[in-house]
Design a protein around this motif. Structure first.
Motif, PDB file in Angstrom:
ATOM      1  N   TYR A   3      79.520  76.855  40.679  1.00 41.79           N
ATOM      2  CA  TYR A   3      78.724  76.369  39.544  1.00 41.79           C
ATOM      3  C   TYR A   3      77.316  76.058  40.034  1.00 41.79           C
ATOM      4  O   TYR A   3      77.120  75.592  41.165  1.00 41.79           O
ATOM      5  N   ARG A   4      76.350  76.339  39.179  1.00 39.82           N
ATOM      6  CA  ARG A   4      74.958  76.069  39.511  1.00 39.82           C
ATOM      7  C   ARG A   4      74.303  75.252  38.393  1.00 39.82           C
ATOM      8  O   ARG A   4      74.684  75.354  37.228  1.00 39.82           O
ATOM      9  N   ARG A   5      73.335  74.467  38.785  1.00 41.67           N
ATOM     10  CA  ARG A   5      72.546  73.709  37.804  1.00 41.67           C
ATOM     11  C   ARG A   5      71.716  74.693  36.991  1.00 41.67           C
ATOM     12  O   ARG A   5      70.926  75.454  37.545  1.00 41.67           O
ATOM     13  N   PHE A   6      71.886  74.676  35.677  1.00 39.07           N
ATOM     14  CA  PHE A   6      71.221  75.636  34.800  1.00 39.07           C
ATOM     15  C   PHE A   6      69.832  75.111  34.399  1.00 39.07           C
ATOM     16  O   PHE A   6      69.556  74.789  33.248  1.00 39.07           O
ATOM     17  N   GLY A   7      68.987  75.021  35.412  1.00 41.25           N
ATOM     18  CA  GLY A   7      67.619  74.567  35.152  1.00 41.25           C
ATOM     19  C   GLY A   7      67.584  73.186  34.537  1.00 41.25           C
ATOM     20  O   GLY A   7      68.459  72.354  34.752  1.00 41.25           O
ATOM     21  N   ARG A   8      66.565  72.947  33.738  1.00 40.02           N
ATOM     22  CA  ARG A   8      66.339  71.609  33.200  1.00 40.02           C
ATOM     23  C   ARG A   8      67.343  71.216  32.123  1.00 40.02           C
ATOM     24  O   ARG A   8      67.327  70.077  31.651  1.00 40.02           O
ATOM     25  N   THR A   9      68.239  72.135  31.755  1.00 38.54           N
ATOM     26  CA  THR A   9      69.319  71.725  30.854  1.00 38.54           C
ATOM     27  C   THR A   9      70.247  70.733  31.543  1.00 38.54           C
ATOM     28  O   THR A   9      70.968  70.001  30.864  1.00 38.54           O
ATOM     29  N   GLN A  11      72.908  71.369  32.849  1.00 40.04           N
ATOM     30  CA  GLN A  11      74.295  71.807  32.719  1.00 40.04           C
ATOM     31  C   GLN A  11      74.762  72.442  34.028  1.00 40.04           C
ATOM     32  O   GLN A  11      73.992  73.135  34.695  1.00 40.04           O
ATOM     33  N   ARG A  12      76.006  72.211  34.396  1.00 35.36           N
ATOM     34  CA  ARG A  12      76.614  72.873  35.546  1.00 35.36           C
ATOM     35  C   ARG A  12      77.334  74.102  35.010  1.00 35.36           C
ATOM     36  O   ARG A  12      78.368  74.004  34.354  1.00 35.36           O
ATOM     37  N   ILE A  13      76.756  75.256  35.268  1.00 36.84           N
ATOM     38  CA  ILE A  13      77.237  76.484  34.645  1.00 36.84           C
ATOM     39  C   ILE A  13      77.907  77.374  35.685  1.00 36.84           C
ATOM     40  O   ILE A  13      77.462  77.456  36.836  1.00 36.84           O
ATOM     41  N   SER A  14      78.993  78.012  35.306  1.00 33.98           N
ATOM     42  CA  SER A  14      79.674  78.947  36.210  1.00 33.98           C
ATOM     43  C   SER A  14      78.753  80.135  36.469  1.00 33.98           C
ATOM     44  O   SER A  14      78.018  80.578  35.586  1.00 33.98           O
ATOM     45  N   VAL A  15      78.802  80.670  37.691  1.00 33.69           N
ATOM     46  CA  VAL A  15      77.885  81.759  38.039  1.00 33.69           C
ATOM     47  C   VAL A  15      78.244  83.058  37.319  1.00 33.69           C
ATOM     48  O   VAL A  15      77.460  84.005  37.329  1.00 33.69           O
ATOM     49  N   ASP A 104      75.914  74.378  22.446  1.00 31.73           N
ATOM     50  CA  ASP A 104      75.290  73.873  23.665  1.00 31.73           C
ATOM     51  C   ASP A 104      73.940  74.548  23.899  1.00 31.73           C
ATOM     52  O   ASP A 104      73.003  73.923  24.388  1.00 31.73           O
ATOM     53  N   GLN A 105      73.879  75.828  23.544  1.00 34.37           N
ATOM     54  CA  GLN A 105      72.643  76.598  23.715  1.00 34.37           C
ATOM     55  C   GLN A 105      72.460  77.530  22.522  1.00 34.37           C
ATOM     56  O   GLN A 105      73.438  78.067  21.985  1.00 34.37           O
ATOM     57  N   LEU A 106      71.213  77.735  22.162  1.00 40.18           N
ATOM     58  CA  LEU A 106      70.876  78.722  21.140  1.00 40.18           C
ATOM     59  C   LEU A 106      69.677  79.516  21.635  1.00 40.18           C
ATOM     60  O   LEU A 106      68.677  78.943  22.076  1.00 40.18           O
ATOM     61  N   ALA A 107      69.800  80.827  21.587  1.00 38.91           N
ATOM     62  CA  ALA A 107      68.718  81.692  22.055  1.00 38.91           C
ATOM     63  C   ALA A 107      68.157  82.519  20.910  1.00 38.91           C
ATOM     64  O   ALA A 107      68.903  82.990  20.048  1.00 38.91           O
ATOM     65  N   PHE A 108      66.841  82.676  20.904  1.00 37.96           N
ATOM     66  CA  PHE A 108      66.230  83.668  20.033  1.00 37.96           C
ATOM     67  C   PHE A 108      66.543  85.036  20.630  1.00 37.96           C
ATOM     68  O   PHE A 108      66.263  85.296  21.806  1.00 37.96           O
ATOM     69  N   HIS A 109      67.127  85.891  19.823  1.00 34.35           N
ATOM     70  CA  HIS A 109      67.678  87.163  20.296  1.00 34.35           C
ATOM     71  C   HIS A 109      66.638  88.269  20.193  1.00 34.35           C
ATOM     72  O   HIS A 109      66.311  88.740  19.108  1.00 34.35           O
ATOM     73  N   GLY A 110      66.108  88.674  21.345  1.00 33.45           N
ATOM     74  CA  GLY A 110      65.215  89.817  21.352  1.00 33.45           C
ATOM     75  C   GLY A 110      63.762  89.482  21.080  1.00 33.45           C
ATOM     76  O   GLY A 110      63.187  89.972  20.108  1.00 33.45           O
ATOM     77  N   ILE A 111      63.154  88.647  21.934  1.00 31.14           N
ATOM     78  CA  ILE A 111      61.685  88.505  21.893  1.00 31.14           C
ATOM     79  C   ILE A 111      61.146  89.715  22.649  1.00 31.14           C
ATOM     80  O   ILE A 111      60.911  89.686  23.851  1.00 31.14           O
ATOM     81  N   VAL A 137      72.175  71.695  17.893  1.00 28.69           N
ATOM     82  CA  VAL A 137      71.782  72.561  19.005  1.00 28.69           C
ATOM     83  C   VAL A 137      71.416  71.697  20.207  1.00 28.69           C
ATOM     84  O   VAL A 137      70.688  70.700  20.055  1.00 28.69           O
ATOM     85  N   GLY A 138      71.910  72.105  21.381  1.00 29.24           N
ATOM     86  CA  GLY A 138      71.547  71.386  22.593  1.00 29.24           C
ATOM     87  C   GLY A 138      70.243  71.884  23.189  1.00 29.24           C
ATOM     88  O   GLY A 138      69.230  71.192  23.167  1.00 29.24           O
ATOM     89  N   HIS A 139      70.240  73.114  23.695  1.00 27.44           N
ATOM     90  CA  HIS A 139      69.079  73.655  24.400  1.00 27.44           C
ATOM     91  C   HIS A 139      68.678  74.997  23.789  1.00 27.44           C
ATOM     92  O   HIS A 139      69.526  75.753  23.319  1.00 27.44           O
ATOM     93  N   ILE A 140      67.385  75.286  23.829  1.00 31.49           N
ATOM     94  CA  ILE A 140      66.831  76.471  23.177  1.00 31.49           C
ATOM     95  C   ILE A 140      66.224  77.403  24.225  1.00 31.49           C
ATOM     96  O   ILE A 140      65.455  76.976  25.095  1.00 31.49           O
ATOM     97  N   GLY A 141      66.572  78.686  24.132  1.00 33.92           N
ATOM     98  CA  GLY A 141      66.018  79.679  25.036  1.00 33.92           C
ATOM     99  C   GLY A 141      65.762  80.983  24.309  1.00 33.92           C
ATOM    100  O   GLY A 141      65.700  81.024  23.075  1.00 33.92           O
ATOM    101  N   PHE A 142      65.614  82.040  25.072  1.00 36.18           N
ATOM    102  CA  PHE A 142      65.385  83.350  24.446  1.00 36.18           C
ATOM    103  C   PHE A 142      65.939  84.452  25.330  1.00 36.18           C
ATOM    104  O   PHE A 142      66.047  84.315  26.550  1.00 36.18           O
ATOM    105  N   SER A 143      66.327  85.547  24.693  1.00 35.93           N
ATOM    106  CA  SER A 143      66.678  86.774  25.397  1.00 35.93           C
ATOM    107  C   SER A 143      65.575  87.780  25.130  1.00 35.93           C
ATOM    108  O   SER A 143      64.854  87.686  24.128  1.00 35.93           O
ATOM    109  N   THR A 144      65.431  88.739  26.021  1.00 35.57           N
ATOM    110  CA  THR A 144      64.324  89.676  25.873  1.00 35.57           C
ATOM    111  C   THR A 144      64.630  91.031  26.494  1.00 35.57           C
ATOM    112  O   THR A 144      65.304  91.120  27.519  1.00 35.57           O
TER     113      THR A 144
END
Length: 374
Positions: A3-9, A11-15, A104-111, A137-144
């Motif tokens: 598990y790794r720390r998922f940045g400033r979220t 969260q301990r996320i599985s690799v 836990d997370q929501l991403a804008f799909h396809g910037i 919503v917990g944390h906001i990100g994006f996919s690209t």
């Protein structure tokens, strides 16, 4: 599992993360078994999207049956840019289909285009910030799938907690985005290392030989996991047995993420030099823009892979998507080249680009295809 720390979220996320795009194409019982096996093995991140057919509804049913409490899972879905007045309703739809009361997370799909980023910053984010305040919503990100310049611009706004990024051994164009994300303390999720990374679940014999003692897919996982700026990799699996390669990549990080890994990389690079010589495209992107809209570096990257590593099937898979997927995979096929010569003086390798484009089209052109989730 690691598990790794998922940045400033924080969260301990599985690799390894479980992606759901392909689960909609198998029988529900098989999808159920795959999710159960992944969670039992320690995967705590499940990722989906509204655009993946009925994936949200499928996961919503499966989540109700898992023995793991909801709060032990990290659940992510993605929403495409859309009119602001529809966004909140769209988010509610995802929650309903997934049968949960928060994400836990929501991403804008396809910037993927500058106008997508502007919409997100001006219209999308205000709606989701309100949803955060309400606990949806917990944390906001994006996919690209966008250009490197656009990805860097989005990261440098400081508006996002994580990024879903294409970065693989055979396509390292977005390397500087990893560092930019690290500077912003963002979580980094790598998209599709098995499929977009080279269709490595079905590798050619030549590639298998060079990657020893690893399989090509295990090598790809190890290459990514050796970079601490990367936190989790998407597994687009459809049956429990496919987890075995992921687990193999976690063994012996001292040797398998170090000296042995570097030896394989060196052999792959030597193979490219041996088979391509002075015709190898170095992927500097100086040839762009092309007046005809050909994505010259990507066309020539596929040529590199086909000739050096016998990855012709992968090259055909990607090449014949040109002109079929819009901003998700921009560009047209190489037969659109008019031999105008505009790219020639800009190529530091002095490649005869029109000739190479013609050769690549003859090598890789087949019937056009669409993206899987379309």
């Amino acid at each position: 599992m690691i598990y790794r720390r998922f940045g400033r979220t924080e969260q301990r996320i599985s690799v390894f993360s479980l992606g759901s795009m392909r689960l909609v194409n198998v029988p529900p019982a098989q999808a159920q078994a795959t999710v159960e096996a992944a969670v039992a093995a320690g995967i705590n991140h499940i990722e989906t999207a509204q655009a993946y057919g009925h994936a949200e509804s499928l996961l919503g049913e499966i989540l109700q049956t898992l023995p793991v409490p909801r709060q032990q899972l990290i659940l992510t879905t993605k929403l495409t840019p859309q009119p602001q007045d529809q966004l909140r309703e769209s988010l509610q739809g995802s929650l309903t289909r997934l049968r949960v009361d928060y994400l836990d997370q929501l991403a804008f799909h396809g910037i993927n285009l500058p106008e997508h980023l502007q919409w997100v910053l001006q219209e999308g984010l205000p709606v989701l910030r309100q949803a955060q305040k309400e606990g949806w919503v917990g944390h906001i990100g994006f996919s690209t799938h966008g250009s490197l310049d656009l990805i860097l611009e989005a990261i440098q706004t400081g508006s996002f907690d994580f990024v879903n990024l294409h970065y693989h051994f055979f396509q390292q164009r977005n390397r500087s985005a990893l560092e930019a994300a690290a500077q912003q303390d963002m979580g980094v999720f790598i998209i599709s290392p098995a499929d977009k990374g080279g269709m490595l679940y079905h590798p050619p014999q030549r590639l298998q030989e060079v990657c020893q003692p690893f399989s090509p897919l295990e090598f790809a996982y190890r290459f990514l996991l050796a970079d601490p700026r990367i936190h989790t990799l998407s597994l687009g699996i459809t049956q429990p047995q496919e987890l075995q390669t992921a687990w193999a990549a976690l063994r012996d990080p001292e040797g398998g993420w170090g000296n042995v890994l570097r030896q394989v990389q060196q052999r792959l690079q030597e193979r490219e030099q041996e088979h391509l010589g002075t015709t190898r495209c170095a992927q500097c992107y100086a040839c762009l823009p092309c007046p005809e809209g050909i994505h010259i570096p990507e066309v020539l990257r596929l040529r590199n892979l086909a000739l050096a590593h016998d990855m012709t099937e992968f090259g055909q898979y990607r090449y014949n998507m040109f002109g079929q997927a819009g901003h998700w995979f921009p560009g047209v096929t190489a037969d659109c080249c008019t031999e105008c010569g505009d790219c020639l003086p800009r190529c530091p390798e002095q490649l005869q680009i029109p000739d190479l484009l013609r050769e690549t089209h003859q090598l890789l052109h087949r019937s056009p295809i669409r993206r899987l989730w379309e």
